[in-house]
Every structure is written in C-alpha cells, then in structure tokens.
Design an enzyme around this catalytic site. Structure first.
Site, PDB file in Angstrom:
ATOM      1  N   LYS A  92     -10.022  -6.239   8.288  1.00 33.40           N
ATOM      2  CA  LYS A  92      -9.000  -5.770   9.231  1.00 33.40           C
ATOM      3  C   LYS A  92      -9.431  -6.247  10.621  1.00 33.40           C
ATOM      4  O   LYS A  92     -10.519  -5.902  11.095  1.00 33.40           O
ATOM      5  CB  LYS A  92      -8.887  -4.250   9.222  1.00 33.40           C
ATOM      6  CG  LYS A  92      -8.304  -3.700   7.917  1.00 33.40           C
ATOM      7  CD  LYS A  92      -8.192  -2.187   7.965  1.00 33.40           C
ATOM      8  CE  LYS A  92      -7.522  -1.658   6.714  1.00 33.40           C
ATOM      9  NZ  LYS A  92      -7.457  -0.174   6.714  1.00 33.40           N
ATOM     10  N   ASP A 104     -13.972  -1.177   3.155  1.00 40.57           N
ATOM     11  CA  ASP A 104     -13.035  -1.237   4.285  1.00 40.57           C
ATOM     12  C   ASP A 104     -13.785  -0.671   5.494  1.00 40.57           C
ATOM     13  O   ASP A 104     -14.519  -1.396   6.163  1.00 40.57           O
ATOM     14  CB  ASP A 104     -11.770  -0.430   3.920  1.00 40.57           C
ATOM     15  CG  ASP A 104     -10.762  -0.324   5.064  1.00 40.57           C
ATOM     16  OD1 ASP A 104      -9.646   0.161   4.813  1.00 40.57           O
ATOM     17  OD2 ASP A 104     -11.080  -0.715   6.202  1.00 40.57           O
ATOM     18  N   GLY A 162      -4.159  -3.631   6.105  1.00 38.45           N
ATOM     19  CA  GLY A 162      -3.158  -3.310   7.127  1.00 38.45           C
ATOM     20  C   GLY A 162      -3.488  -1.988   7.801  1.00 38.45           C
ATOM     21  O   GLY A 162      -4.188  -1.149   7.239  1.00 38.45           O
ATOM     22  N   LYS A 166      -1.329  -1.139  -4.225  1.00 41.45           N
ATOM     23  CA  LYS A 166      -2.479  -0.297  -3.833  1.00 41.45           C
ATOM     24  C   LYS A 166      -1.993   1.122  -3.723  1.00 41.45           C
ATOM     25  O   LYS A 166      -1.004   1.399  -3.049  1.00 41.45           O
ATOM     26  CB  LYS A 166      -3.002  -0.801  -2.488  1.00 41.45           C
ATOM     27  CG  LYS A 166      -3.912   0.168  -1.717  1.00 41.45           C
ATOM     28  CD  LYS A 166      -4.576  -0.566  -0.569  1.00 41.45           C
ATOM     29  CE  LYS A 166      -4.874   0.332   0.593  1.00 41.45           C
ATOM     30  NZ  LYS A 166      -5.588  -0.422   1.686  1.00 41.45           N
ATOM     31  N   ASP A 168      -7.294   3.110  -3.196  1.00 43.73           N
ATOM     32  CA  ASP A 168      -8.029   3.262  -1.930  1.00 43.73           C
ATOM     33  C   ASP A 168      -8.298   4.746  -1.723  1.00 43.73           C
ATOM     34  O   ASP A 168      -7.369   5.543  -1.665  1.00 43.73           O
ATOM     35  CB  ASP A 168      -7.192   2.714  -0.757  1.00 43.73           C
ATOM     36  CG  ASP A 168      -7.960   2.752   0.561  1.00 43.73           C
ATOM     37  OD1 ASP A 168      -7.405   2.261   1.570  1.00 43.73           O
ATOM     38  OD2 ASP A 168      -9.107   3.240   0.582  1.00 43.73           O
ATOM     39  N   GLU A 178     -11.248   0.837  -3.399  1.00 39.89           N
ATOM     40  CA  GLU A 178     -11.542   0.621  -1.970  1.00 39.89           C
ATOM     41  C   GLU A 178     -12.157   1.866  -1.351  1.00 39.89           C
ATOM     42  O   GLU A 178     -11.635   2.975  -1.503  1.00 39.89           O
ATOM     43  CB  GLU A 178     -10.247   0.254  -1.250  1.00 39.89           C
ATOM     44  CG  GLU A 178     -10.392  -0.112   0.202  1.00 39.89           C
ATOM     45  CD  GLU A 178      -9.056  -0.469   0.859  1.00 39.89           C
ATOM     46  OE1 GLU A 178      -8.056  -0.654   0.156  1.00 39.89           O
ATOM     47  OE2 GLU A 178      -9.034  -0.544   2.106  1.00 39.89           O
ATOM     48  N   LYS A 196      -3.123   5.185  -2.930  1.00 43.56           N
ATOM     49  CA  LYS A 196      -4.118   6.045  -2.296  1.00 43.56           C
ATOM     50  C   LYS A 196      -4.527   7.113  -3.292  1.00 43.56           C
ATOM     51  O   LYS A 196      -3.660   7.670  -3.992  1.00 43.56           O
ATOM     52  CB  LYS A 196      -3.508   6.710  -1.055  1.00 43.56           C
ATOM     53  CG  LYS A 196      -3.167   5.738   0.037  1.00 43.56           C
ATOM     54  CD  LYS A 196      -4.408   5.215   0.653  1.00 43.56           C
ATOM     55  CE  LYS A 196      -4.103   4.161   1.675  1.00 43.56           C
ATOM     56  NZ  LYS A 196      -5.323   3.757   2.358  1.00 43.56           N
ATOM     57  N   SER A 198       0.851  -1.198   0.000  1.00 45.63           N
ATOM     58  CA  SER A 198       0.000   0.000   0.000  1.00 45.63           C
ATOM     59  C   SER A 198       0.885   1.246   0.000  1.00 45.63           C
ATOM     60  O   SER A 198       1.762   1.393   0.862  1.00 45.63           O
ATOM     61  CB  SER A 198      -0.882   0.011   1.251  1.00 45.63           C
ATOM     62  OG  SER A 198      -1.651   1.184   1.291  1.00 45.63           O
TER      63      SER A 198
HETATM   64  O1  LIG Z   1      -0.483  -1.300   6.787  1.00 44.60           O
HETATM   65  C1  LIG Z   1      -0.437  -1.037   5.572  1.00 44.60           C
HETATM   66  O2  LIG Z   1       0.566  -1.129   4.868  1.00 44.60           O
HETATM   67  C2  LIG Z   1      -1.700  -0.492   4.924  1.00 44.60           C
HETATM   68  C3  LIG Z   1      -1.876   0.924   5.311  1.00 44.60           C
HETATM   69  C4  LIG Z   1      -3.152   1.459   4.727  1.00 44.60           C
HETATM   70  O3  LIG Z   1      -3.372   1.375   3.541  1.00 44.60           O
HETATM   71  C5  LIG Z   1      -4.074   2.082   5.628  1.00 44.60           C
HETATM   72  C6  LIG Z   1      -3.790   2.155   6.949  1.00 44.60           C
HETATM   73  C7  LIG Z   1      -4.652   2.828   7.851  1.00 44.60           C
HETATM   74  C8  LIG Z   1      -5.745   3.453   7.384  1.00 44.60           C
HETATM   75  C9  LIG Z   1      -5.809   3.764   5.995  1.00 44.60           C
HETATM   76  O4  LIG Z   1      -5.043   4.884   5.780  1.00 44.60           O
HETATM   77  C10 LIG Z   1      -5.292   2.698   5.060  1.00 44.60           C
HETATM   78  C11 LIG Z   1      -6.418   1.793   4.646  1.00 44.60           C
HETATM   79  O5  LIG Z   1      -7.556   2.311   4.615  1.00 44.60           O
HETATM   80  O6  LIG Z   1      -6.246   0.622   4.289  1.00 44.60           O
HETATM   81 MG   LIG Z   2      -8.605   1.207   3.216  1.00 38.54          MG
END
Ligand SMILES: O=C(O)CCC(=O)C1=CC=C[C@@H](O)[C@@H]1C(=O)O
Ligand SMILES: [Mg+2]
Length: 380
Positions: free
Chosen positions: A266, A242, A294, A165, A192, A217, A167, A139
């Site tokens: 999660k 999510d 994550g 992934k 995402d 996402e 953002k 991510s």
């Molecule tokens: O732990 C990782 O590598 C994924 C991190 C990640 O994408 C996220 C972590 C926490 C909240 C969000 O910002 C985002 C998610 O939505 O998945």
């Molecule tokens: Mg997410």
C-alpha cells in the site's frame, strides 16, 4: 528528464462518504475526511496525491488530522520552492520526520505525478511499469450473516472480479468461509483478519487450511513479524503481510524471518511510490509475489494504485475496484471503470485521469494554500 520546482501547494480537505459502510475487525467506516494534495510546479502544471488515513487511528497511528498537521508544519516546507531532480529523492528528504508515512505519501505521490506530467509521460513509464492492463480484485467487509456474504460474493463474481477478499474475525470466520466455498468451490478466495487473532488462536487458524485460501492477510498483531513467522510454520495457507510491513526495512526483515509468503503493498502505508517500488524490487529478488492493497481511496489514490500495479511483480489482483464501488461521484474524470475484471491502463500523462475541481469543491470542507514559507505560520 526535466526536474520539478514546487512553487505552490494546496491542501483540499474533503468529506468523502462511502456508498456502502465498510466493516473490518477493527470497526466500520461510513465516511472519512481526505486531504487531497495538489503540488504546482513553476510551469503551472499540477500533480495530485491524497492521504489514505481515516478519521481514527485504527489501521495505523495516523489520522487525517495528524497528516494535515505533518504536511503543514514539516513536509510542505521541506519541498516548497526547492528543485527536485527526481521524485525518488523525496522520501529521503523526509527522513528527519519519523514514520507519518501516509502524510509523506500524500505529497510524495503528488510530486511523482507532476514530474511525469512535466516530462510528458504516463506515471507507469517513469516507474518501469510493463503492463497495459491489470486484473482487479474486490475486498468485501464483514457481513451480518454467512448468507449475506455469499450474496455479495456472487454479485462480484458475476461482475468478473479476478480475486475475492473477505474480512474475517473470531466468530466471523469458519462458518462464513465454509458458506462461500460451498457455493464457489474454485474462485480465487482470500481472507483479511486485520490483526484480529493471536497465537492463542492457533487451532482456529489451522482450520483456515480447510478453505484453500490463496492467502490469509495479517492474521496477527499489526506490528508483528515474529509470531507471523511462527504461525507460517504451522499452517499451509500463505500468510500475506499488510500492516506489519511499513517500510523497505520491515519488508527485508519479514522476508528473512519467513513471516509471510506474500506482501500487500500500500503506497500510503510505506511512505510513497519510491519506497513501494523498492519493496516491489526486493520481493521480486526473493520470489515473494506482491499485490496492491486498497485504502478506500478516491480516484486520485486509486489512479496511483493502478499505475504501480503495472510493475512486473504485482502478479496477484489488487483491491483496485472501480470508482462506483465506493463513491456516488468520484473526483476524477473519467472515473475508474472495469471490463470483466480488467482495468485498461490510461495512456494520459501522470496518473492518467483528470482531477475534477468542481467535484472536489462539492465535497470541500476547507482548503489551505501554501505559496511561500510565511504562509506556513499559524498554530496547528
Ligand atoms: O480499498 C479497498 O477496496 C480495500 C479496503 C480494505 O480491504 C482495507 C482498507 C483499509 C484498511 C483495512 O480495513 C483493509 C485492508 O487491511 O486491506
Ligand atoms: Mg489488509
């Protein structure tokens, strides 16, 4: 299986500074306070969990502060000096407390760990895991420019990640996705949005179909499943939920409404492993693939994520990158490593990695020790 009897709980509150700041549509995280939960069975065996909260209530309503309060005042008293026949019963024991799922998951996962260790089994075996290795995704936070994003994607494609992934948010979407797709026309790519859009952005969201994403996402509000169902009828790209799916019940409703075609599970968001497994099973019954999201976890939460990803319906690589992608030094040994996009499941008991107390102590802000009811006194 032998039951567990939690005779002591220790909260180790640490300061965890990320190697690289992580930017999403709702802000940038550079560091966070993590509450590491250690539950000790009367046999002396320890089980470990962690809060996946951040310092701000920007992902959901919780923070590490609220989680520590909820653990101290309600969750620890509910399990301290009690026999637990199976960790599956813990989430139900907490039902007198509304939501606070990340606080609940921090101690419920620790109980799953100590239960597996006491019964001398890897955690995945207790949960019904079927894999000896898992595929890993990466991510990537929002980058300053499309070129910066392409460089990061290239770095991770070269490391062998099985899913990328990125953002996105209004102003950080088409140009960025276009640049990535031009350089990498065929990689498994997803986006995402962390609820950065609304149905008013329908035309922009329809443009996402041009990029052959494997999913988009959480494009809409963090607590919505109605507008997502409407949007899914108007775009080809599968919606992955999510934030909106915080329980078995919300998963059931989202599936019935057609709010999305994929669910990112999660453990912290849904309240623990018991609820996560129930959601996994429900999705399997409805041919909804799942993957493990994550929350920038330390090695303890990462270990739990790796274990649950061995369940059969986790068919899409999760956000479970190796320790070195997040921390100068993780608090487990060995650290989580990856071999060309694959993590081999550790064969040790419980979460399969040893927790390194010395490394916890190097990051320690404070610890709180609970051995019996009276130690629960005090204000906050
Ligand atoms: O732990 C990782 O590598 C994924 C991190 C990640 O994408 C996220 C972590 C926490 C909240 C969000 O910002 C985002 C998610 O939505 O998945
Ligand atoms: Mg997410």
């Amino acid at each position: 299986m032998e039951s567990v009897h939690i005779s002591q709980v220790i909260l180790h509150i640490i300061d965890a500074s990320l190697k690289t700041p992580f930017t999403t549509s709702f802000g940038t995280m550079e560091s966070k306070e993590v509450c590491i939960v250690e539950v000790i069975d009367q046999s002396g065996i320890s089980g470990w969990g962690e809060t996946v909260t951040s310092n701000d209530p920007d992902y959901n309503e919780e923070t590490t502060f609220t989680a520590v309060h909820t653990l101290k005042k309600f969750l620890i008293p509910a399990v301290l000096n009690r026999d637990i026949t199976h960790p599956n019963e813990v989430f139900n024991q907490f039902k007198f407390i509304k939501r606070n799922h990340m606080a609940k998951a921090a101690i419920e996962t620790a109980i799953w760990d100590v239960f597996a260790k006491k019964n001398e089994k890897p955690l995945y075996e207790i949960m019904g895991g079927v894999k000896q290795q898992i595929e890993v995704g990466k991510s990537i936070g929002i980058q300053k420019t499309p070129d910066h994003l392409v460089d990061r994607v290239e770095q991770f494609v070269n490391e062998g990640f099985k899913k990328i992934k990125v953002k996105i948010a209004p102003g950080f979407d088409s140009e960025y996705l276009n640049a990535v797709r031009k350089k990498f026309p065929d990689i498994p790519l997803m986006a995402d949005a962390n609820s950065a859009y609304s149905l008013k952005d329908m035309e922009d969201l329809k443009k996402l179909d041009d990029y052959r994403l494997i999913m988009i996402e959480q494009p809409l509000a963090h607590d919505d499943i109605i507008d997502h169902a409407h949007l899914q009828k108007n775009i080809e790209t599968p919606i992955c939920l999510d934030e909106s799916v915080y329980s078995f019940e919300t998963a059931k409703k989202a599936i019935e409404l057609g709010s999305g075609r994929i669910i990112n599970i999660k453990i912290g968001r849904v309240g623990g492993l018991g609820e996560a497994i129930k959601i996994h099973d429900l999705c399997q019954e409805h041919n909804i693939p799942v993957w493990c999201g994550g929350m920038l976890e330390t090695g303890i939460g990462r270990a739990h994520n790796i274990q649950i990803t061995t369940l059969p319906n986790f068919t899409i690589p999760g956000d479970t990158a190796p320790s070195q992608h997040y921390w100068e030094e993780d608090i487990i040994s060995p650290e989580v490593v990856m071999d060309q996009g694959i993590i081999h499941i550790p064969q040790g008991t419980g979460i399969g990695y040893e927790v390194d107390r010395k490394k916890i102590n190097k990051k320690l802000i404070t610890s709180i020790n609970f051995v019996e009811e009276k130690s629960l006194a005090g204000s906050f």
